[in-house]
Design a protein around this motif. Structure first.
Motif, PDB file in Angstrom:
ATOM      1  N   ALA A 186      31.468  39.051  34.057  1.00 61.88           N
ATOM      2  CA  ALA A 186      32.657  39.169  33.203  1.00 61.88           C
ATOM      3  C   ALA A 186      33.918  38.774  33.974  1.00 61.88           C
ATOM      4  CB  ALA A 186      32.787  40.600  32.677  1.00 61.88           C
ATOM      5  N   PHE A 187      34.025  39.236  35.220  1.00 57.52           N
ATOM      6  CA  PHE A 187      35.230  38.932  36.001  1.00 57.52           C
ATOM      7  C   PHE A 187      35.279  37.457  36.420  1.00 57.52           C
ATOM      8  CE2 PHE A 187      35.335  43.691  37.171  1.00 57.52           C
ATOM      9  CZ  PHE A 187      36.238  43.965  36.141  1.00 57.52           C
ATOM     10  N   ALA A 188      34.125  36.802  36.479  1.00 58.65           N
ATOM     11  CA  ALA A 188      34.134  35.358  36.757  1.00 58.65           C
ATOM     12  C   ALA A 188      34.775  34.612  35.584  1.00 58.65           C
ATOM     13  CB  ALA A 188      32.707  34.858  36.998  1.00 58.65           C
ATOM     14  N   ARG A 189      34.515  35.064  34.355  1.00 59.72           N
ATOM     15  CA  ARG A 189      35.186  34.448  33.194  1.00 59.72           C
ATOM     16  C   ARG A 189      36.687  34.697  33.248  1.00 59.72           C
ATOM     17  NH1 ARG A 189      31.059  36.783  30.425  1.00 59.72           N
ATOM     18  NH2 ARG A 189      32.366  38.218  29.232  1.00 59.72           N
ATOM     19  N   LEU A 190      37.038  35.921  33.661  1.00 57.50           N
ATOM     20  CA  LEU A 190      38.459  36.259  33.773  1.00 57.50           C
ATOM     21  C   LEU A 190      39.157  35.340  34.785  1.00 57.50           C
ATOM     22  CD1 LEU A 190      40.855  38.137  33.126  1.00 57.50           C
ATOM     23  CD2 LEU A 190      40.019  39.672  34.933  1.00 57.50           C
ATOM     24  N   ALA A 191      38.483  35.077  35.910  1.00 55.53           N
ATOM     25  CA  ALA A 191      39.075  34.214  36.945  1.00 55.53           C
ATOM     26  C   ALA A 191      39.322  32.809  36.394  1.00 55.53           C
ATOM     27  CB  ALA A 191      38.173  34.176  38.175  1.00 55.53           C
ATOM     28  N   GLU A 192      38.442  32.364  35.497  1.00 53.37           N
ATOM     29  CA  GLU A 192      38.639  31.057  34.865  1.00 53.37           C
ATOM     30  C   GLU A 192      39.873  31.051  33.963  1.00 53.37           C
ATOM     31  OE1 GLU A 192      35.367  29.122  32.536  1.00 53.37           O
ATOM     32  OE2 GLU A 192      34.250  29.880  34.282  1.00 53.37           O
ATOM     33  N   ASP A 214      33.897  49.546  38.994  1.00 50.15           N
ATOM     34  CA  ASP A 214      33.679  48.121  39.248  1.00 50.15           C
ATOM     35  C   ASP A 214      34.806  47.464  40.046  1.00 50.15           C
ATOM     36  OD1 ASP A 214      35.702  47.988  37.373  1.00 50.15           O
ATOM     37  OD2 ASP A 214      34.407  47.339  35.730  1.00 50.15           O
ATOM     38  N   LEU A 215      35.539  48.270  40.820  1.00 54.36           N
ATOM     39  CA  LEU A 215      36.681  47.673  41.524  1.00 54.36           C
ATOM     40  C   LEU A 215      36.247  46.633  42.555  1.00 54.36           C
ATOM     41  CD1 LEU A 215      37.407  48.989  44.632  1.00 54.36           C
ATOM     42  CD2 LEU A 215      37.766  50.994  43.223  1.00 54.36           C
ATOM     43  N   GLU A 216      35.074  46.804  43.159  1.00 56.89           N
ATOM     44  CA  GLU A 216      34.612  45.832  44.156  1.00 56.89           C
ATOM     45  C   GLU A 216      34.394  44.463  43.515  1.00 56.89           C
ATOM     46  OE1 GLU A 216      33.442  48.968  44.017  1.00 56.89           O
ATOM     47  OE2 GLU A 216      33.778  49.804  46.035  1.00 56.89           O
ATOM     48  N   ALA A 217      33.755  44.451  42.340  1.00 54.48           N
ATOM     49  CA  ALA A 217      33.505  43.175  41.645  1.00 54.48           C
ATOM     50  C   ALA A 217      34.824  42.511  41.278  1.00 54.48           C
ATOM     51  CB  ALA A 217      32.664  43.418  40.381  1.00 54.48           C
ATOM     52  N   ALA A 218      35.796  43.305  40.850  1.00 50.15           N
ATOM     53  CA  ALA A 218      37.094  42.747  40.457  1.00 50.15           C
ATOM     54  C   ALA A 218      37.820  42.156  41.661  1.00 50.15           C
ATOM     55  CB  ALA A 218      37.943  43.823  39.784  1.00 50.15           C
ATOM     56  N   ILE A 219      37.773  42.857  42.774  1.00 49.53           N
ATOM     57  CA  ILE A 219      38.442  42.353  43.988  1.00 49.53           C
ATOM     58  C   ILE A 219      37.778  41.048  44.441  1.00 49.53           C
ATOM     59  CG2 ILE A 219      38.861  42.845  46.447  1.00 49.53           C
ATOM     60  CD1 ILE A 219      39.362  45.805  45.543  1.00 49.53           C
ATOM     61  N   GLY A 220      36.463  40.970  44.288  1.00 51.21           N
ATOM     62  CA  GLY A 220      35.736  39.739  44.604  1.00 51.21           C
ATOM     63  C   GLY A 220      36.170  38.572  43.728  1.00 51.21           C
ATOM     64  N   ALA A 221      36.644  38.887  42.516  1.00 52.95           N
ATOM     65  CA  ALA A 221      37.059  37.836  41.578  1.00 52.95           C
ATOM     66  C   ALA A 221      38.560  37.583  41.639  1.00 52.95           C
ATOM     67  CB  ALA A 221      36.646  38.221  40.153  1.00 52.95           C
ATOM     68  N   GLY A 222      39.259  38.226  42.566  1.00 51.48           N
ATOM     69  CA  GLY A 222      40.676  37.910  42.747  1.00 51.48           C
ATOM     70  C   GLY A 222      41.667  38.919  42.197  1.00 51.48           C
ATOM     71  N   ALA A 223      41.195  40.106  41.812  1.00 54.57           N
ATOM     72  CA  ALA A 223      42.135  41.112  41.288  1.00 54.57           C
ATOM     73  C   ALA A 223      43.242  41.390  42.305  1.00 54.57           C
ATOM     74  CB  ALA A 223      41.404  42.410  40.959  1.00 54.57           C
ATOM     75  N   THR A 224      44.482  41.467  41.817  1.00 55.27           N
ATOM     76  CA  THR A 224      45.594  41.862  42.693  1.00 55.27           C
ATOM     77  C   THR A 224      45.935  43.334  42.483  1.00 55.27           C
ATOM     78  OG1 THR A 224      47.257  41.263  41.039  1.00 55.27           O
ATOM     79  CG2 THR A 224      46.615  39.542  42.621  1.00 55.27           C
ATOM     80  N   HIS A 225      45.481  43.886  41.348  1.00 47.96           N
ATOM     81  CA  HIS A 225      45.708  45.299  41.026  1.00 47.96           C
ATOM     82  C   HIS A 225      44.415  45.889  40.471  1.00 47.96           C
ATOM     83  CE1 HIS A 225      49.774  43.809  41.282  1.00 47.96           C
ATOM     84  NE2 HIS A 225      50.240  45.052  41.269  1.00 47.96           N
ATOM     85  N   VAL A 226      44.016  47.041  40.991  1.00 44.79           N
ATOM     86  CA  VAL A 226      42.903  47.764  40.389  1.00 44.79           C
ATOM     87  C   VAL A 226      43.469  49.034  39.755  1.00 44.79           C
ATOM     88  CG1 VAL A 226      41.093  46.819  41.885  1.00 44.79           C
ATOM     89  CG2 VAL A 226      42.330  48.863  42.624  1.00 44.79           C
ATOM     90  N   ARG A 227      42.887  49.432  38.620  1.00 44.94           N
ATOM     91  CA  ARG A 227      43.369  50.612  37.885  1.00 44.94           C
ATOM     92  C   ARG A 227      42.304  51.695  37.984  1.00 44.94           C
ATOM     93  NH1 ARG A 227      43.048  46.366  34.475  1.00 44.94           N
ATOM     94  NH2 ARG A 227      41.344  47.525  33.500  1.00 44.94           N
ATOM     95  N   VAL A 228      42.557  52.687  38.811  1.00 44.30           N
ATOM     96  CA  VAL A 228      41.507  53.657  39.108  1.00 44.30           C
ATOM     97  C   VAL A 228      41.922  55.052  38.652  1.00 44.30           C
ATOM     98  CG1 VAL A 228      40.079  54.662  40.916  1.00 44.30           C
ATOM     99  CG2 VAL A 228      40.767  52.262  41.075  1.00 44.30           C
ATOM    100  N   GLY A 229      41.099  55.648  37.780  1.00 51.11           N
ATOM    101  CA  GLY A 229      41.372  56.993  37.285  1.00 51.11           C
ATOM    102  C   GLY A 229      40.437  58.021  37.876  1.00 51.11           C
ATOM    103  N   SER A 230      39.232  58.097  37.317  1.00 50.80           N
ATOM    104  CA  SER A 230      38.327  59.208  37.652  1.00 50.80           C
ATOM    105  C   SER A 230      37.952  59.288  39.130  1.00 50.80           C
ATOM    106  CB  SER A 230      37.080  59.147  36.765  1.00 50.80           C
ATOM    107  OG  SER A 230      36.532  57.860  36.779  1.00 50.80           O
ATOM    108  N   ALA A 231      37.872  58.165  39.822  1.00 51.66           N
ATOM    109  CA  ALA A 231      37.498  58.232  41.246  1.00 51.66           C
ATOM    110  C   ALA A 231      38.581  58.914  42.079  1.00 51.66           C
ATOM    111  CB  ALA A 231      37.199  56.835  41.793  1.00 51.66           C
ATOM    112  N   VAL A 232      39.803  58.977  41.552  1.00 51.75           N
ATOM    113  CA  VAL A 232      40.868  59.678  42.264  1.00 51.75           C
ATOM    114  C   VAL A 232      41.052  61.094  41.711  1.00 51.75           C
ATOM    115  CG1 VAL A 232      43.345  59.739  42.779  1.00 51.75           C
ATOM    116  CG2 VAL A 232      42.103  57.562  42.904  1.00 51.75           C
TER     117      VAL A 232
END
Ligand SMILES: *Cc1c(COP(=O)(O)O)cnc(C)c1O
Length: 240
Positions: A186-192, A214-232
């Motif tokens: 999904a994040f590969a499509r987003l990168a496109e 899924d923050l690791e997958a997003a960072i691999g696809a170029g995310a500049t911001h991750v939105r993290v709730g429950s893990a914090v």
């Protein structure tokens, strides 16, 4: 002597926050991206303003909320922290509430249809700011029941409208990985979609993607911001 409840919560948040920051750091290295390339937005929905204060004390600069009334109330309660804290609105927007959201949000991440541009622009004008806006992209398979987010084919048109609004700044894109699909795909499509956006709007470089799971997958696809709730903050009540 047992610690007062506030201290205990502070210790809990400090420890989960450190763990999330370590995950972000490791994923950034793994993706061979520069240290500091990824910012953390802590999603505080369902949790009280007292947690927002504790997080601010732990160095959190960005918080995310997805419901207008709750966000407005918390931003108000934390008004004395303003300047030190940026409020990201990440939830579904109603056009009749959009101007009100622009009155306290520092970033609106969930613009997904043309009808929202005028009220957001008006709200930002009334507040006397230029409001950074992300276009939310749907990564659902096309033809699926439409959830939040613009279809990828509508993104450039929407971006153009944001760019033309005097009090809005086109900052980039936001997306949520669909359920039932590998986030990497999904994040590969987003990168496109991002590549196409950057070709026309090189300054719109924010890519907000990735959550607790899924923050690791997003960072691999170029995310500049991750939105993290429950893990914090811990798990939220099941009903959302
Ligand atoms: C709730 C929410 C998040 C955070 O989700 P977690 O799984 O708790 O990390 C991120 N993005 C959006 C749009 C959300 O609504």
């Amino acid at each position: 002597m047992t610690a007062p409840p506030g201290d205990q919560r502070a210790a809990e948040l400090a420890s989960s926050l450190a763990a999330v920051r370590a995950r972000i750091h490791a994923a950034t290295q793994q993706a061979q991206r520069p240290a500091g390339a990824v910012s953390l937005v802590v999603v505080t929905k369902f949790f009280p303003a007292s947690d927002v204060r504790l997080l601010a004390g732990l160095g959190v600069a960005d918080v995310g909320e997805n419901r207008h009334q709750e966000a407005q109330g918390k931003a108000h309660e934390c008004a004395d922290l303003r300047g030190g804290l940026r409020w990201h609105f990440i939830g579904g927007l109603q056009s009749n509430k959009a101007a009100a959201v622009a009155a306290y949000a520092d970033v609106v991440e969930s613009l997904d249809r043309p009808k929202l541009v005028a009220p957001l622009d008006r709200g930002a004008a009334e507040r006397g700011v230029v409001l950074p806006v992300l276009v939310q992209v749907s990564l659902d398979p096309s033809g699926a029941t439409r959830r939040a987010g613009a279809e990828p084919t509508d993104v450039l048109g929407l971006a153009e409208r944001v760019e033309q609004a005097e009090h809005l700044e086109l900052a980039g894109l936001m997306a949520v990985a669909p359920l039932g699909e590998e986030p990497v795909a999904a994040f590969a499509r987003l990168a496109e979609v991002q590549r196409a956006l950057l070709a026309e709007h090189p300054a719109a470089s924010v890519l907000s993607a990735g959550m607790s799971a899924d923050l690791e997958a997003a960072i691999g696809a170029g995310a500049t911001h991750v939105r993290v709730g429950s893990a914090v903050l811990g798990s939220r009540p099941a009903v959302q």
